[in-house]
Design a protein around this motif. Sequence first.
Motif, PDB file in Angstrom:
ATOM      1  N   LEU A 361       0.853  -1.129  -0.176  1.00 38.64           N
ATOM      2  CA  LEU A 361       0.179  -0.221  -0.135  1.00 38.64           C
ATOM      3  C   LEU A 361       0.939   1.334   0.132  1.00 38.64           C
ATOM      4  O   LEU A 361       0.414   2.286  -0.795  1.00 38.64           O
ATOM      5  CB  LEU A 361      -0.972  -0.147   1.237  1.00 38.64           C
ATOM      6  CG  LEU A 361      -1.895   1.099   1.424  1.00 38.64           C
ATOM      7  CD1 LEU A 361      -2.733   1.415   0.162  1.00 38.64           C
ATOM      8  CD2 LEU A 361      -2.713   1.091   2.666  1.00 38.64           C
ATOM      9  N   ASP A 362       1.764   1.432   0.871  1.00 36.83           N
ATOM     10  CA  ASP A 362       2.546   2.461   1.055  1.00 36.83           C
ATOM     11  C   ASP A 362       3.444   2.855  -0.393  1.00 36.83           C
ATOM     12  O   ASP A 362       3.561   3.995  -0.758  1.00 36.83           O
ATOM     13  CB  ASP A 362       3.792   2.454   2.212  1.00 36.83           C
ATOM     14  CG  ASP A 362       3.084   2.394   3.531  1.00 36.83           C
ATOM     15  OD1 ASP A 362       1.750   3.006   3.545  1.00 36.83           O
ATOM     16  OD2 ASP A 362       3.376   1.444   4.257  1.00 36.83           O
ATOM     17  N   GLY A 376     -14.069  -0.941  -1.514  1.00 37.53           N
ATOM     18  CA  GLY A 376     -13.857  -0.814  -0.116  1.00 37.53           C
ATOM     19  C   GLY A 376     -13.232  -1.768   0.982  1.00 37.53           C
ATOM     20  O   GLY A 376     -13.955  -2.120   1.988  1.00 37.53           O
ATOM     21  N   HIS A 377     -12.116  -2.385   0.500  1.00 35.49           N
ATOM     22  CA  HIS A 377     -11.536  -3.329   1.512  1.00 35.49           C
ATOM     23  C   HIS A 377     -11.331  -2.775   2.814  1.00 35.49           C
ATOM     24  O   HIS A 377     -11.062  -1.420   2.995  1.00 35.49           O
ATOM     25  CB  HIS A 377     -10.223  -3.754   0.922  1.00 35.49           C
ATOM     26  CG  HIS A 377     -10.274  -4.559  -0.240  1.00 35.49           C
ATOM     27  ND1 HIS A 377     -11.034  -5.558  -0.457  1.00 35.49           N
ATOM     28  CD2 HIS A 377      -9.506  -4.388  -1.536  1.00 35.49           C
ATOM     29  CE1 HIS A 377     -10.866  -6.142  -1.929  1.00 35.49           C
ATOM     30  NE2 HIS A 377      -9.877  -5.619  -2.529  1.00 35.49           N
ATOM     31  N   ASP A 378     -11.450  -3.620   4.023  1.00 30.94           N
ATOM     32  CA  ASP A 378     -11.231  -2.978   5.132  1.00 30.94           C
ATOM     33  C   ASP A 378      -9.703  -2.433   5.445  1.00 30.94           C
ATOM     34  O   ASP A 378      -9.482  -1.475   6.149  1.00 30.94           O
ATOM     35  CB  ASP A 378     -11.274  -4.320   6.225  1.00 30.94           C
ATOM     36  CG  ASP A 378     -12.617  -4.868   6.529  1.00 30.94           C
ATOM     37  OD1 ASP A 378     -13.652  -3.932   6.144  1.00 30.94           O
ATOM     38  OD2 ASP A 378     -12.971  -6.000   6.982  1.00 30.94           O
ATOM     39  N   GLU A 379      -8.805  -2.805   4.659  1.00 32.17           N
ATOM     40  CA  GLU A 379      -7.436  -2.316   4.822  1.00 32.17           C
ATOM     41  C   GLU A 379      -7.355  -0.956   4.586  1.00 32.17           C
ATOM     42  O   GLU A 379      -6.795  -0.153   5.462  1.00 32.17           O
ATOM     43  CB  GLU A 379      -6.548  -3.181   3.642  1.00 32.17           C
ATOM     44  CG  GLU A 379      -5.129  -2.669   3.574  1.00 32.17           C
ATOM     45  CD  GLU A 379      -4.410  -2.445   2.389  1.00 32.17           C
ATOM     46  OE1 GLU A 379      -5.171  -2.028   1.443  1.00 32.17           O
ATOM     47  OE2 GLU A 379      -3.197  -3.003   2.256  1.00 32.17           O
ATOM     48  N   ASN A 382      -9.461   1.079   7.146  1.00 32.05           N
ATOM     49  CA  ASN A 382      -8.438   1.363   8.411  1.00 32.05           C
ATOM     50  C   ASN A 382      -7.044   2.236   8.147  1.00 32.05           C
ATOM     51  O   ASN A 382      -6.347   2.421   9.252  1.00 32.05           O
ATOM     52  CB  ASN A 382      -8.073  -0.127   8.862  1.00 32.05           C
ATOM     53  CG  ASN A 382      -9.323  -0.842   9.369  1.00 32.05           C
ATOM     54  OD1 ASN A 382     -10.351  -0.550   9.739  1.00 32.05           O
ATOM     55  ND2 ASN A 382      -9.197  -2.293   9.100  1.00 32.05           N
ATOM     56  N   ASN A 383      -7.066   2.656   6.959  1.00 33.88           N
ATOM     57  CA  ASN A 383      -5.562   3.354   6.499  1.00 33.88           C
ATOM     58  C   ASN A 383      -6.115   4.685   6.017  1.00 33.88           C
ATOM     59  O   ASN A 383      -5.332   5.125   5.093  1.00 33.88           O
ATOM     60  CB  ASN A 383      -4.576   2.473   5.810  1.00 33.88           C
ATOM     61  CG  ASN A 383      -3.933   1.571   6.755  1.00 33.88           C
ATOM     62  OD1 ASN A 383      -3.225   1.876   7.619  1.00 33.88           O
ATOM     63  ND2 ASN A 383      -4.273   0.341   6.567  1.00 33.88           N
ATOM     64  N   MET A 384      -7.136   5.130   6.094  1.00 35.96           N
ATOM     65  CA  MET A 384      -7.759   6.201   5.320  1.00 35.96           C
ATOM     66  C   MET A 384      -6.732   7.712   5.637  1.00 35.96           C
ATOM     67  O   MET A 384      -6.408   8.285   4.735  1.00 35.96           O
ATOM     68  CB  MET A 384      -9.044   6.830   5.711  1.00 35.96           C
ATOM     69  CG  MET A 384     -10.278   6.387   4.958  1.00 35.96           C
ATOM     70  SD  MET A 384      -9.794   6.251   3.457  1.00 35.96           S
ATOM     71  CE  MET A 384     -11.217   4.994   3.086  1.00 35.96           C
ATOM     72  N   GLU A 385      -6.177   7.697   6.720  1.00 37.44           N
ATOM     73  CA  GLU A 385      -5.230   8.767   7.084  1.00 37.44           C
ATOM     74  C   GLU A 385      -3.990   8.827   6.113  1.00 37.44           C
ATOM     75  O   GLU A 385      -3.513   9.938   5.674  1.00 37.44           O
ATOM     76  CB  GLU A 385      -4.848   9.172   8.589  1.00 37.44           C
ATOM     77  CG  GLU A 385      -3.683   8.144   8.695  1.00 37.44           C
ATOM     78  CD  GLU A 385      -4.279   6.622   8.978  1.00 37.44           C
ATOM     79  OE1 GLU A 385      -3.522   5.611   9.295  1.00 37.44           O
ATOM     80  OE2 GLU A 385      -5.480   6.360   8.923  1.00 37.44           O
ATOM     81  N   LYS A 386      -3.666   7.663   5.346  1.00 34.93           N
ATOM     82  CA  LYS A 386      -2.476   7.457   4.524  1.00 34.93           C
ATOM     83  C   LYS A 386      -2.889   8.459   3.247  1.00 34.93           C
ATOM     84  O   LYS A 386      -1.844   8.509   2.348  1.00 34.93           O
ATOM     85  CB  LYS A 386      -2.009   6.167   4.412  1.00 34.93           C
ATOM     86  CG  LYS A 386      -1.509   5.430   5.439  1.00 34.93           C
ATOM     87  CD  LYS A 386      -0.887   4.212   5.085  1.00 34.93           C
ATOM     88  CE  LYS A 386      -0.257   3.635   6.182  1.00 34.93           C
ATOM     89  NZ  LYS A 386       0.270   2.162   5.940  1.00 34.93           N
ATOM     90  N   ILE A 398     -16.632   5.533   1.244  1.00 34.39           N
ATOM     91  CA  ILE A 398     -16.002   5.155   2.346  1.00 34.39           C
ATOM     92  C   ILE A 398     -14.984   6.181   3.080  1.00 34.39           C
ATOM     93  O   ILE A 398     -14.369   5.959   4.070  1.00 34.39           O
ATOM     94  CB  ILE A 398     -15.250   3.877   2.190  1.00 34.39           C
ATOM     95  CG1 ILE A 398     -14.249   4.081   0.832  1.00 34.39           C
ATOM     96  CG2 ILE A 398     -16.146   2.673   2.000  1.00 34.39           C
ATOM     97  CD1 ILE A 398     -13.196   2.834   0.726  1.00 34.39           C
ATOM     98  N   CYS A 399     -14.665   7.142   2.176  1.00 31.29           N
ATOM     99  CA  CYS A 399     -13.576   8.141   2.684  1.00 31.29           C
ATOM    100  C   CYS A 399     -14.215   9.630   2.848  1.00 31.29           C
ATOM    101  O   CYS A 399     -15.224   9.895   1.983  1.00 31.29           O
ATOM    102  CB  CYS A 399     -12.706   8.437   1.397  1.00 31.29           C
ATOM    103  SG  CYS A 399     -11.334   9.465   1.964  1.00 31.29           S
ATOM    104  N   PHE A 400     -13.924   9.992   4.048  1.00 32.56           N
ATOM    105  CA  PHE A 400     -14.667  11.265   4.547  1.00 32.56           C
ATOM    106  C   PHE A 400     -13.517  12.274   4.965  1.00 32.56           C
ATOM    107  O   PHE A 400     -13.844  13.214   5.399  1.00 32.56           O
ATOM    108  CB  PHE A 400     -15.413  10.843   5.639  1.00 32.56           C
ATOM    109  CG  PHE A 400     -16.649   9.884   5.223  1.00 32.56           C
ATOM    110  CD1 PHE A 400     -17.671  10.371   4.841  1.00 32.56           C
ATOM    111  CD2 PHE A 400     -16.328   8.414   5.824  1.00 32.56           C
ATOM    112  CE1 PHE A 400     -18.544   9.426   4.033  1.00 32.56           C
ATOM    113  CE2 PHE A 400     -17.287   7.353   5.309  1.00 32.56           C
ATOM    114  CZ  PHE A 400     -18.509   8.106   4.692  1.00 32.56           C
TER     115      PHE A 400
END
Length: 407
Positions: A361-362, A376-379, A382-386, A398-400
């Motif tokens: 991902l990174d 919208g995978h959980d991954e 759980n990493n939206m801030e990235k 899924i992104c706010f």
Amino acid sequence: MVNVVGLGYIGLPTALMMAAHGVEVVGTDYNQELVNTLNAGKTTFKEDGLDELFEQAVKAGIKFSTKYEKTDMYIVSVPTPYDAESKKIDASYVVSAVKSVMDVCPKGATVVIESTVSPGTIDRFVRPVVEANGFVIGEDIHLVHAPERIIPGNMVFELVNNSRTIGADNVEIGEKVKGVYKSFCQGDIVVTDIRTAEMTKVVENTFRDINIAFANELAKICRADNMDVYEIIRIANKHPRVNILTPGPGVGGHCISVDPWFLVGDYPGLANIIKMARTINDGMPDFVLERIHTIMKEKGMDDVSRVGFYGLTYKENVDDMRESPTLQMLESMERHLCGNLVKVYDPFIEKNVVPNQYHDLDEFLEAVDFVVLLVGHDEIKNNMEKLKGKVILDTRNICFLEGVYKI
Ligand code: SAJ
């Protein structure tokens, strides 16, 4: 003993479930590599609870083979695609599996078709195969249709808890097969005739396709006039008789994007809303591409190689890419000679299946400025801030983060 024929997304969990519940099971598949993998103690796809179930089934003595068994019950769960031109069902896998069953089965055997088939398929394609082998249906061989209803992502739970349909030529046979499914199924099992069971299954998936198409059409209308489709759906769904589904980048998977075509192919002129729904849903990947184009223009971006598609599967938290909207978008881009430029990443897809595919991902995020969220995978949830600082088009709501674009 039950011989489950076809060990794919439906056949494998069904075979394992039966074995884990005391039924003697042999699973047959013509794919030697798949059988080898299972015999080596590994499952062939990811699904919640599948590995545990596999272990139980192996302990209970399930066998996997490329050979068909001589036994009194067969469950056929092979693919049923549609013919691209006529839109009618391509029953060739079912026909070929039933032919192989006929070569080994004894008189008195019951052949259960689990694969989704269009109404009349068993009459048109399966009965003739049985009769061509000299068997009298209802005396020598019993035919049953027992379509599945399990949803990828929650298959193991749904196998146990969903209600199901069994279509048979006579009630006694229907009840006998119901008894076998009852070994693990706690839902209501309705016994009916074969054609009703065939139609019911196709209708269920068509219902969902039409409802998703409605949500997708609303998304387009709202986009055209700058309204928030998600807020509108949220409020409308507070009405006691309204339940609008969620717009998205398209309908993938091998069920909902396929089965409604059977009705369009078989009932041209009658299946109008069904055809329109299919067309709307199939048009969504191109709609997303247009959104990307508009956003790039708005942001003054022109380098497609700095665009990243998050998600290759057809929906969240599964590893199934069949008919996935992302693949459809990539194909569409390839036709316009820019398919090889975007970066792609999906945590569920370990093999390289498309150009510029990332496995971290990174690293993926480092390589792009514009992220298109397609699954919208959980991954990623759980990493939206990235994603902060990126241009984001979120097709799954899924992104706010601030400034995120929606479809
Ligand atoms: N989708 C949306 N918006 C929604 C719901 C789904 O865009 O509100 C998309 C998904 O992202 C995906 C596609 O539609 O791309 C289909 O996904 P799904 O989760 O609705 O269904 P499937 O294809 O995984 O499984 C369906 C289920 N059928 C119904 O819900 C009527 C399942 O119960 C069936 O067993 C399965 O088809 C099958 O094998 O026939």
